[in-house]
Design a protein around this motif. Sequence first.
Motif, PDB file in Angstrom:
ATOM      1  N   LYS A  38     -88.974 -20.128 -98.948  1.00 23.21           N
ATOM      2  CA  LYS A  38     -88.686 -19.987-100.378  1.00 23.21           C
ATOM      3  C   LYS A  38     -88.631 -21.400-100.951  1.00 23.21           C
ATOM      4  O   LYS A  38     -88.141 -22.321-100.299  1.00 23.21           O
ATOM      5  N   LEU A  98     -85.871 -13.356 -98.523  1.00 28.81           N
ATOM      6  CA  LEU A  98     -87.147 -13.647 -97.871  1.00 28.81           C
ATOM      7  C   LEU A  98     -87.812 -12.373 -97.351  1.00 28.81           C
ATOM      8  O   LEU A  98     -89.021 -12.190 -97.506  1.00 28.81           O
ATOM      9  N   LYS A 101     -89.397 -10.558-100.150  1.00 31.37           N
ATOM     10  CA  LYS A 101     -90.616 -11.263-100.577  1.00 31.37           C
ATOM     11  C   LYS A 101     -91.789 -10.933 -99.660  1.00 31.37           C
ATOM     12  O   LYS A 101     -92.887 -10.656-100.122  1.00 31.37           O
TER      13      LYS A 101
END
Length: 134
Positions: A38, A98, A101
Amino acid sequence: MSAVLSDRLKSVLDGKVFVVFGTVQPDGSPQMSPVWVKRDGDDLLVSTTVDRRKYHNLEREPRVTVVVLNPDEPYEYAEIRGTAETTTEGGRELIDELSRKYTGKDYADFNPASGQDAERVVVRIRPRKVVGRL
């Protein structure tokens, strides 16, 4: 002094790109791991646990490198050299962010065995130098 990431590199990092995260082993040799990433401004955030080799390496030697390969343009890459800081604060939140994502799921749903993981750590990488074509 911190390095500034290019807009193109930021765009690639904001996508679902895997990066290779390198730390220094006790004997001086490299230790490399593919990780989720990230971006926070020009800093990079990755997640690990307190029982992993990369965490132990970081506690002893905070110099790191991250290699980013653009999956859409195989000749575009960047090597980000910098230093890392670790904290357990926000560790669980980062791995969930994460995981959403990269997989669209909370980490426990993506990896049910993660309930057995050691404590989660946020690794903040502050770039010192960026080389490459991104």
